[in-house]
Design a protein around this motif. Structure first.
Motif, mmCIF file in Angstrom:
data_model
loop_
_atom_site.group_PDB
_atom_site.id
_atom_site.type_symbol
_atom_site.label_atom_id
_atom_site.label_comp_id
_atom_site.label_asym_id
_atom_site.label_seq_id
_atom_site.Cartn_x
_atom_site.Cartn_y
_atom_site.Cartn_z
ATOM 1 N N SER A 1 -7.557 -5.812 3.514
ATOM 2 C CA SER A 1 -7.000 -7.158 3.543
ATOM 3 C C SER A 1 -5.787 -7.203 2.620
ATOM 4 O O SER A 1 -5.481 -6.231 1.910
ATOM 5 C CB SER A 1 -8.047 -8.173 3.079
ATOM 6 N N LEU A 2 -5.100 -8.325 2.611
ATOM 7 C CA LEU A 2 -4.000 -8.504 1.659
ATOM 8 C C LEU A 2 -4.490 -8.312 0.230
ATOM 9 O O LEU A 2 -3.818 -7.684 -0.600
ATOM 10 C CB LEU A 2 -3.403 -9.907 1.811
ATOM 11 N N TYR A 3 -5.672 -8.828 -0.052
ATOM 12 C CA TYR A 3 -6.178 -8.742 -1.423
ATOM 13 C C TYR A 3 -6.617 -7.320 -1.760
ATOM 14 O O TYR A 3 -6.420 -6.854 -2.892
ATOM 15 C CB TYR A 3 -7.332 -9.717 -1.623
ATOM 16 N N ASP A 4 -7.185 -6.624 -0.791
ATOM 17 C CA ASP A 4 -7.534 -5.216 -1.014
ATOM 18 C C ASP A 4 -6.286 -4.422 -1.403
ATOM 19 O O ASP A 4 -6.322 -3.575 -2.306
ATOM 20 C CB ASP A 4 -8.146 -4.599 0.252
ATOM 21 N N ALA A 5 -5.181 -4.700 -0.702
ATOM 22 C CA ALA A 5 -3.928 -4.004 -1.012
ATOM 23 C C ALA A 5 -3.471 -4.336 -2.429
ATOM 24 O O ALA A 5 -2.973 -3.456 -3.150
ATOM 25 C CB ALA A 5 -2.852 -4.395 0.005
ATOM 26 N N LYS B 1 -5.564 -2.311 -5.000
ATOM 27 C CA LYS B 1 -5.114 -0.917 -5.088
ATOM 28 C C LYS B 1 -3.826 -0.828 -5.909
ATOM 29 O O LYS B 1 -3.639 0.112 -6.703
ATOM 30 C CB LYS B 1 -4.891 -0.348 -3.688
ATOM 31 N N LEU B 2 -2.947 -1.778 -5.714
ATOM 32 C CA LEU B 2 -1.695 -1.803 -6.467
ATOM 33 C C LEU B 2 -1.967 -1.985 -7.959
ATOM 34 O O LEU B 2 -1.395 -1.271 -8.798
ATOM 35 C CB LEU B 2 -0.811 -2.936 -5.953
ATOM 36 N N LEU B 3 -2.836 -2.919 -8.302
ATOM 37 C CA LEU B 3 -3.155 -3.164 -9.718
ATOM 38 C C LEU B 3 -3.751 -1.920 -10.363
ATOM 39 O O LEU B 3 -3.401 -1.576 -11.497
ATOM 40 C CB LEU B 3 -4.118 -4.347 -9.835
ATOM 41 N N ASP C 1 0.840 -11.762 -19.839
ATOM 42 C CA ASP C 1 1.960 -10.909 -20.266
ATOM 43 C C ASP C 1 2.992 -10.837 -19.142
ATOM 44 O O ASP C 1 3.333 -9.764 -18.641
ATOM 45 C CB ASP C 1 1.448 -9.508 -20.618
ATOM 46 N N GLN C 2 3.519 -11.990 -18.767
ATOM 47 C CA GLN C 2 4.465 -12.038 -17.656
ATOM 48 C C GLN C 2 5.808 -11.372 -17.959
ATOM 49 O O GLN C 2 6.467 -10.904 -17.029
ATOM 50 C CB GLN C 2 4.657 -13.480 -17.197
ATOM 51 N N PRO C 3 6.241 -11.300 -19.225
ATOM 52 C CA PRO C 3 7.477 -10.542 -19.468
ATOM 53 C C PRO C 3 7.384 -9.090 -18.985
ATOM 54 O O PRO C 3 8.364 -8.510 -18.531
ATOM 55 C CB PRO C 3 7.638 -10.628 -20.989
ATOM 56 N N ARG C 4 6.183 -8.500 -19.094
ATOM 57 C CA ARG C 4 6.007 -7.112 -18.634
ATOM 58 C C ARG C 4 5.551 -7.022 -17.192
ATOM 59 O O ARG C 4 5.831 -6.041 -16.494
ATOM 60 C CB ARG C 4 4.992 -6.391 -19.527
ATOM 61 N N HIS C 5 4.831 -8.028 -16.714
ATOM 62 C CA HIS C 5 4.196 -7.952 -15.390
ATOM 63 C C HIS C 5 4.626 -9.110 -14.498
ATOM 64 O O HIS C 5 3.830 -9.629 -13.714
ATOM 65 C CB HIS C 5 2.672 -7.946 -15.546
ATOM 66 N N GLY C 6 5.876 -9.499 -14.602
ATOM 67 C CA GLY C 6 6.352 -10.649 -13.851
ATOM 68 C C GLY C 6 6.218 -10.495 -12.350
ATOM 69 O O GLY C 6 5.883 -11.457 -11.645
ATOM 70 N N ASP C 7 6.456 -9.280 -11.831
ATOM 71 C CA ASP C 7 6.351 -9.094 -10.381
ATOM 72 C C ASP C 7 4.908 -9.251 -9.917
ATOM 73 O O ASP C 7 4.650 -9.813 -8.842
ATOM 74 C CB ASP C 7 6.918 -7.736 -9.967
ATOM 75 N N LEU C 8 3.953 -8.800 -10.744
ATOM 76 C CA LEU C 8 2.545 -8.939 -10.372
ATOM 77 C C LEU C 8 2.088 -10.391 -10.480
ATOM 78 O O LEU C 8 1.279 -10.859 -9.667
ATOM 79 C CB LEU C 8 1.672 -8.049 -11.256
ATOM 80 N N ALA C 9 2.602 -11.114 -11.473
ATOM 81 C CA ALA C 9 2.301 -12.540 -11.576
ATOM 82 C C ALA C 9 2.842 -13.289 -10.359
ATOM 83 O O ALA C 9 2.177 -14.176 -9.809
ATOM 84 C CB ALA C 9 2.881 -13.112 -12.857
ATOM 85 N N THR D 1 0.810 -1.224 0.000
ATOM 86 C CA THR D 1 0.000 0.000 0.000
ATOM 87 C C THR D 1 0.847 1.279 0.000
ATOM 88 O O THR D 1 0.291 2.373 -0.065
ATOM 89 C CB THR D 1 -0.945 0.024 1.219
ATOM 90 N N ARG D 2 2.160 1.148 0.064
ATOM 91 C CA ARG D 2 3.011 2.337 0.014
ATOM 92 C C ARG D 2 3.164 2.829 -1.419
ATOM 93 O O ARG D 2 3.143 2.023 -2.369
ATOM 94 C CB ARG D 2 4.393 2.021 0.589
ATOM 95 N N PRO D 3 3.356 4.128 -1.613
ATOM 96 C CA PRO D 3 3.645 4.635 -2.961
ATOM 97 C C PRO D 3 4.901 3.966 -3.519
ATOM 98 O O PRO D 3 5.886 3.776 -2.812
ATOM 99 C CB PRO D 3 3.868 6.142 -2.731
ATOM 100 N N GLY D 4 4.841 3.588 -4.789
ATOM 101 C CA GLY D 4 5.972 2.904 -5.406
ATOM 102 C C GLY D 4 6.253 1.569 -4.753
ATOM 103 O O GLY D 4 7.407 1.213 -4.478
ATOM 104 N N ALA D 5 5.207 0.813 -4.501
ATOM 105 C CA ALA D 5 5.310 -0.429 -3.739
ATOM 106 C C ALA D 5 6.403 -1.346 -4.258
ATOM 107 O O ALA D 5 6.534 -1.574 -5.466
ATOM 108 C CB ALA D 5 3.966 -1.160 -3.779
#
Length: 276
Positions: free
Chosen positions: A159-163, A166-168, A204-212, A67-71
């Protein structure tokens, strides 16, 4: 002493005892009966409470990072994966009770009266962090104002998922504002629009690997918790069958209603569709 000499081992064993607070810790196991199996039951119960405390710490830390800026997503994922080890140990704790027979359990069951796992406030914290916001959950703790206030604050926090939502949204995904900014005191039930978002992440995991990686870490967190609840049910069936439980619950029947719950539901639903 020469520079390359090996220092002798320290022999002050009080250092270890003081750090681990063994003097206090090892006085907390006080069975109420002479039943041989009660100590095993009590120790496992206390161990589980310690692991609940650890999971609360780790999951709150991961949520705060997200939830921090620039997570720092990688840091949050590392925290969740570190907690997976605690979850695995928590799951394995049931092994110490696997052989508890109904006769052995009955020897000491009456000694703890209406005490019940439903009264565990640390467990309630981790359920809230997983997004389970039962309307009546806080009522169990009304007679303990400090604990009730802490749980009420947890229930009002993301919750963890709420966070993660917000990140997405902050990363430009089509997360509706009404979902990203919804009242966290209400339980999230899943949404096809969020399923599409996660599928876009995974496709698109090459671009969003951290989110995956985050999605996988959250899913693994949820899946481990479901398995822990399933083992709880099996343990109850083994030791007491379908007899009524403590604190007015229906025992195994009450537990059975929750063992198929899918925490972070979108991450389960997206697996129906798969991704290339």
């Amino acid at each position: 002493m020469p520079a390359n000499a090996t220092a002798p081992p320290r022999t002050d064993l009080n250092e270890y005892e003081d750090y681990a607070r063994l003097g206090a810790l090892l006085t907390l196991q006080q069975p109420r009966t002479d039943a041989p199996a009660e100590l095993s039951f009590l120790v496992v119960t206390q161990i589980m409470e310690l692991y609940f405390t650890l999971l609360r710490h780790e999951w709150e830390s991961a949520r705060d990072v997200l939830t921090r800026p620039g997570a720092d997503v990688h840091r949050a994922v590392r925290t969740l994966r570190r907690a997976h080890g605690a979850q695995d140990a928590l799951l394995a704790s049931w092994e110490a009770l696997r052989t508890l027979t109904p006769a052995e359990f009955d020897e000491f069951r009456d000694a703890f009266g209406v005490a019940s796992g439903i009264q565990s406030y640390q467990y309630r914290h981790i359920e809230f962090l997983l997004g389970a916001r039962h309307p009546r959950a806080l009522a169990v703790h009304e007679q303990t104002p400090r604990i009730h206030a802490e749980l009420a604050a947890q229930a009002a926090a993301p919750s963890l998922y709420d966070a993660a939502l917000k990140l997405l949204r902050g990363r430009g995904f089509a997360v509706p504002e009404g979902l990203a900014e919804r009242d966290p005191r209400t339980e999230y039930q899943g949404d096809d629009r969020l399923v599409a978002v996660w599928r876009a992440v995974y496709c698109d995991q090459p671009r969003h690997g951290d989110l995956a990686d985050l999605g996988d870490a959250l899913f693994d967190t949820a899946e481990r918790h479901v398995r822990w609840k399933q083992r709880h049910l099996l343990s109850v069936w083994r030791s007491m069958g379908d007899k009524p439980g403590s604190a007015g619950t229906s025992g195994a029947q009450w537990l059975e209603r929750g063992v198929h719950r899918k925490y972070f539901p979108d991450l389960w639903t997206v697996r129906d569709q798969g991704w290339a």
